[in-house]
Design a protein around this motif. Sequence first.
Motif, PDB file in Angstrom:
ATOM      1  N   ARG A  51      -7.985 -13.392 -22.251  1.00 39.01           N
ATOM      2  CA  ARG A  51      -6.825 -14.238 -22.568  1.00 39.01           C
ATOM      3  C   ARG A  51      -7.341 -15.618 -23.011  1.00 39.01           C
ATOM      4  O   ARG A  51      -8.158 -15.692 -23.912  1.00 39.01           O
ATOM      5  CB  ARG A  51      -5.857 -14.299 -21.386  1.00 39.01           C
ATOM      6  N   THR A  52      -6.907 -16.711 -22.358  1.00 36.34           N
ATOM      7  CA  THR A  52      -7.425 -18.023 -22.767  1.00 36.34           C
ATOM      8  C   THR A  52      -8.647 -18.436 -21.946  1.00 36.34           C
ATOM      9  O   THR A  52      -9.107 -19.573 -22.049  1.00 36.34           O
ATOM     10  CB  THR A  52      -6.331 -19.105 -22.658  1.00 36.34           C
ATOM     11  N   GLY A  53      -9.160 -17.545 -21.134  1.00 32.61           N
ATOM     12  CA  GLY A  53     -10.336 -17.845 -20.325  1.00 32.61           C
ATOM     13  C   GLY A  53     -11.634 -17.515 -21.047  1.00 32.61           C
ATOM     14  O   GLY A  53     -11.632 -16.878 -22.103  1.00 32.61           O
ATOM     15  N   VAL A  54     -12.733 -17.957 -20.444  1.00 33.10           N
ATOM     16  CA  VAL A  54     -14.061 -17.711 -21.009  1.00 33.10           C
ATOM     17  C   VAL A  54     -14.995 -17.309 -19.869  1.00 33.10           C
ATOM     18  O   VAL A  54     -14.952 -17.899 -18.785  1.00 33.10           O
ATOM     19  CB  VAL A  54     -14.630 -18.984 -21.695  1.00 33.10           C
ATOM     20  N   LEU A  55     -15.816 -16.278 -20.120  1.00 32.87           N
ATOM     21  CA  LEU A  55     -16.863 -15.919 -19.168  1.00 32.87           C
ATOM     22  C   LEU A  55     -18.194 -16.041 -19.888  1.00 32.87           C
ATOM     23  O   LEU A  55     -18.345 -15.526 -21.003  1.00 32.87           O
ATOM     24  CB  LEU A  55     -16.686 -14.492 -18.666  1.00 32.87           C
ATOM     25  N   ALA A  56     -19.140 -16.725 -19.279  1.00 34.00           N
ATOM     26  CA  ALA A  56     -20.451 -16.903 -19.906  1.00 34.00           C
ATOM     27  C   ALA A  56     -21.514 -16.552 -18.877  1.00 34.00           C
ATOM     28  O   ALA A  56     -21.584 -17.144 -17.800  1.00 34.00           O
ATOM     29  CB  ALA A  56     -20.623 -18.345 -20.378  1.00 34.00           C
ATOM     30  N   LYS A  57     -22.322 -15.551 -19.230  1.00 30.69           N
ATOM     31  CA  LYS A  57     -23.391 -15.144 -18.313  1.00 30.69           C
ATOM     32  C   LYS A  57     -24.721 -15.684 -18.823  1.00 30.69           C
ATOM     33  O   LYS A  57     -25.108 -15.446 -19.972  1.00 30.69           O
ATOM     34  CB  LYS A  57     -23.454 -13.620 -18.201  1.00 30.69           C
ATOM     35  N   VAL A  58     -25.400 -16.419 -17.936  1.00 36.27           N
ATOM     36  CA  VAL A  58     -26.748 -16.887 -18.249  1.00 36.27           C
ATOM     37  C   VAL A  58     -27.712 -15.873 -17.636  1.00 36.27           C
ATOM     38  O   VAL A  58     -27.729 -15.671 -16.415  1.00 36.27           O
ATOM     39  CB  VAL A  58     -27.006 -18.292 -17.663  1.00 36.27           C
ATOM     40  N   LYS A  59     -28.477 -15.215 -18.509  1.00 43.77           N
ATOM     41  CA  LYS A  59     -29.333 -14.124 -18.046  1.00 43.77           C
ATOM     42  C   LYS A  59     -30.506 -14.654 -17.221  1.00 43.77           C
ATOM     43  O   LYS A  59     -31.169 -15.625 -17.620  1.00 43.77           O
ATOM     44  CB  LYS A  59     -29.858 -13.330 -19.240  1.00 43.77           C
ATOM     45  N   GLY A  60     -30.763 -13.999 -16.120  1.00 43.50           N
ATOM     46  CA  GLY A  60     -31.885 -14.378 -15.276  1.00 43.50           C
ATOM     47  C   GLY A  60     -33.190 -13.785 -15.796  1.00 43.50           C
ATOM     48  O   GLY A  60     -33.206 -12.968 -16.716  1.00 43.50           O
ATOM     49  N   THR A  61     -34.292 -14.207 -15.182  1.00 37.19           N
ATOM     50  CA  THR A  61     -35.606 -13.743 -15.640  1.00 37.19           C
ATOM     51  C   THR A  61     -35.934 -12.367 -15.073  1.00 37.19           C
ATOM     52  O   THR A  61     -36.642 -11.585 -15.711  1.00 37.19           O
ATOM     53  CB  THR A  61     -36.701 -14.734 -15.217  1.00 37.19           C
ATOM     54  N   ALA A  62     -35.433 -12.066 -13.872  1.00 40.60           N
ATOM     55  CA  ALA A  62     -35.649 -10.745 -13.261  1.00 40.60           C
ATOM     56  C   ALA A  62     -34.474 -10.484 -12.317  1.00 40.60           C
ATOM     57  O   ALA A  62     -34.630 -10.439 -11.100  1.00 40.60           O
ATOM     58  CB  ALA A  62     -36.968 -10.732 -12.484  1.00 40.60           C
ATOM     59  N   PRO A  63     -33.285 -10.318 -12.895  1.00 35.88           N
ATOM     60  CA  PRO A  63     -32.062 -10.341 -12.081  1.00 35.88           C
ATOM     61  C   PRO A  63     -31.959  -9.192 -11.086  1.00 35.88           C
ATOM     62  O   PRO A  63     -32.243  -8.049 -11.410  1.00 35.88           O
ATOM     63  CB  PRO A  63     -30.942 -10.278 -13.123  1.00 35.88           C
ATOM     64  N   ARG A  64     -31.566  -9.553  -9.860  1.00 41.55           N
ATOM     65  CA  ARG A  64     -31.252  -8.567  -8.837  1.00 41.55           C
ATOM     66  C   ARG A  64     -29.745  -8.500  -8.651  1.00 41.55           C
ATOM     67  O   ARG A  64     -29.206  -7.559  -8.100  1.00 41.55           O
ATOM     68  CB  ARG A  64     -31.874  -8.976  -7.495  1.00 41.55           C
ATOM     69  N   ARG A  65     -29.079  -9.560  -9.052  1.00 37.97           N
ATOM     70  CA  ARG A  65     -27.635  -9.669  -8.792  1.00 37.97           C
ATOM     71  C   ARG A  65     -27.065 -10.765  -9.669  1.00 37.97           C
ATOM     72  O   ARG A  65     -27.802 -11.476 -10.357  1.00 37.97           O
ATOM     73  CB  ARG A  65     -27.409 -10.026  -7.320  1.00 37.97           C
ATOM     74  N   HIS A 116     -33.415 -23.742 -18.339  1.00 38.08           N
ATOM     75  CA  HIS A 116     -34.340 -23.508 -17.225  1.00 38.08           C
ATOM     76  C   HIS A 116     -33.881 -22.285 -16.444  1.00 38.08           C
ATOM     77  O   HIS A 116     -33.318 -22.413 -15.359  1.00 38.08           O
ATOM     78  CB  HIS A 116     -34.388 -24.732 -16.298  1.00 38.08           C
ATOM     79  N   PRO A 117     -34.093 -21.097 -16.991  1.00 41.23           N
ATOM     80  CA  PRO A 117     -33.562 -19.899 -16.329  1.00 41.23           C
ATOM     81  C   PRO A 117     -34.184 -19.664 -14.949  1.00 41.23           C
ATOM     82  O   PRO A 117     -35.321 -20.066 -14.695  1.00 41.23           O
ATOM     83  CB  PRO A 117     -33.939 -18.772 -17.300  1.00 41.23           C
ATOM     84  N   VAL A 118     -33.394 -19.018 -14.116  1.00 42.03           N
ATOM     85  CA  VAL A 118     -33.867 -18.643 -12.775  1.00 42.03           C
ATOM     86  C   VAL A 118     -33.826 -17.120 -12.669  1.00 42.03           C
ATOM     87  O   VAL A 118     -33.479 -16.427 -13.622  1.00 42.03           O
ATOM     88  CB  VAL A 118     -33.021 -19.303 -11.672  1.00 42.03           C
ATOM     89  N   ARG A 119     -34.138 -16.610 -11.499  1.00 44.80           N
ATOM     90  CA  ARG A 119     -34.329 -15.168 -11.367  1.00 44.80           C
ATOM     91  C   ARG A 119     -33.042 -14.351 -11.613  1.00 44.80           C
ATOM     92  O   ARG A 119     -33.017 -13.426 -12.399  1.00 44.80           O
ATOM     93  CB  ARG A 119     -34.888 -14.877  -9.968  1.00 44.80           C
ATOM     94  N   ASP A 120     -31.976 -14.716 -10.903  1.00 49.34           N
ATOM     95  CA  ASP A 120     -30.747 -13.915 -10.989  1.00 49.34           C
ATOM     96  C   ASP A 120     -29.860 -14.356 -12.156  1.00 49.34           C
ATOM     97  O   ASP A 120     -29.980 -15.479 -12.656  1.00 49.34           O
ATOM     98  CB  ASP A 120     -29.948 -14.046  -9.683  1.00 49.34           C
ATOM     99  N   ASP A 121     -28.960 -13.465 -12.538  1.00 42.91           N
ATOM    100  CA  ASP A 121     -27.953 -13.814 -13.538  1.00 42.91           C
ATOM    101  C   ASP A 121     -26.941 -14.792 -12.925  1.00 42.91           C
ATOM    102  O   ASP A 121     -26.566 -14.657 -11.752  1.00 42.91           O
ATOM    103  CB  ASP A 121     -27.181 -12.565 -13.978  1.00 42.91           C
TER     104      ASP A 121
END
Length: 378
Positions: A51-65, A116-121
Motif C-alpha cells: 500500500r503506501t508503506g515501504v519495506l527495505a531489507k539490508v542484507k547481512g554478511t552471513a545472515p542467521r535471522r 557498514h553491513p553486519v551479520r544478520d539481515d
Amino acid sequence: MSNTALSPFVDIRRKLHQIPEPGFAEVKTQRFLLDYLAALPPERLEIATWRTGVLAKVKGTAPRRILAWRADMDGLPIDEETDLPYRSQHPGYMHACGHDMHMAIALGVLTHFVHHPVRDDLLFVFQPAEEGPGGARPMRESEPFRRWRPEAIFALHIAPEYPVGTIATRPGVLFANTSELFIELVGQGGHAAFPHRANDMVVAACHLVTQLQTVVSRNVDPLEAAVITVGKIEAGTKQNIIAERARLEGTIRTLSADAMRRIKERIEALVAGIEAGFGCRATLDYGASYCQVDNDPTLTREFLDWARARGDVRVVECPPAMTGEDFGYFLEEIPGFLFWIGVGSPHGLHSSRLDPDERAIDVAIRLVTAYLGWKASA
Ligand SMILES: [Zn+2]
Ligand SMILES: [Zn+2]
C-alpha cells in the motif's frame, strides 16, 4: 543550528515535516522514501512496497535471522500553529506525533548499515496509518512482511516530556489497549410540553453516561488501571422539542486485554438496561481499537541494561501510559519492544505547536545503530 550545518537526517526530517499525509494516503511520503533508497548503493538493499508503506531489507554478511526496525509514516488532521520555516505545506495536516522524526531516524540507521553491513539481515518497516485506520495489523499479514518475517522487532516514539539524551521504557505493557466507543439511542421525539407522548433520549443518554462512570469504579479491580471517557454527546434539535436521538462518543483504555473484555461486557449490559428501562433502541459500535504495546520482558531488560552500560543516554524505567500505539499488533506476534526518546518540547504529542528538539535525531541514530549492530552481530 544554522542551515548549512544541518545533519542530513535533520534536513530529511524537515522535508518530511512539510508533507504530512493521513493514513493510507502517504503518497508523497512513500515517494520520498523510495527516492532516498534508490540513491543508496543497491547491492545490499532489497525493497518492497505494501500500500503506501515501504519495506527495505539490508542484507547481512552471513545472515542467521532478520531483525526489524519499524517507523510510522502518517501525519494528523491538525492545522500546524508553529512559525517554523519548514512548517507543514499541507493545510489541515501536521506531523504532530513525530512520525517525521521516526522516519528520519530510521533512514539514518538504515543508511549506516548499507555502508557498514553486519551479520544478520535488518528489515526497515515504514508503516502507514498508525493514527488510523490502523496499518500495523494488515501490514503484519502482508506478503512482503511475511516473506521477511523478522525474529524480533523494535521501534521508538518521541517523548516531548523527556529532555534530549533521555530514553524511557519498561518490560511488559507500555501502552494501553484502546477502543473507540459509539452509542446511538433512538426513542420518540415530540413536543416539549407533552413528555408523556414522547420518549426522551436526552434523559436516557444522561442516565447512560452516569452509569458508565460506575464501570471503572465498581467493576474493575482497583489495582488495575482503566479509563472510560465520553468525550462527545449529540442530541436533539431545539430547546422545546423532545430529542428523538442521542449519540455518545467516547474511548475505553485498559492495561490488560482481559480488563478491556470485561469492560465491554459491562457496557453492553448497561446499554441493554437503558433499552429496557427507557423503551428505546440502542446501537453500540466499538470503532477502531488498538491492542496493548506489550514489551518482551527479556529483550527489554537486556536493552535497558545495555543502554545503561553505555552511559551516553539517561535511562528511565517509566510507568505505562494510557495512550495507544499501533505497534502493539506487531508485538502481538513478534517479540520486541518500543521505547520513548526525549525530544524536550513544552507542547505535547498531537499539539499543533509540537516542536521536537531535532538534536534527538542524531542521539537516536547513534543509539539504535549501536543496538541493532550489537544484536545483529552477537
Ligand atoms: Zn499519535
Ligand atoms: Zn505517534
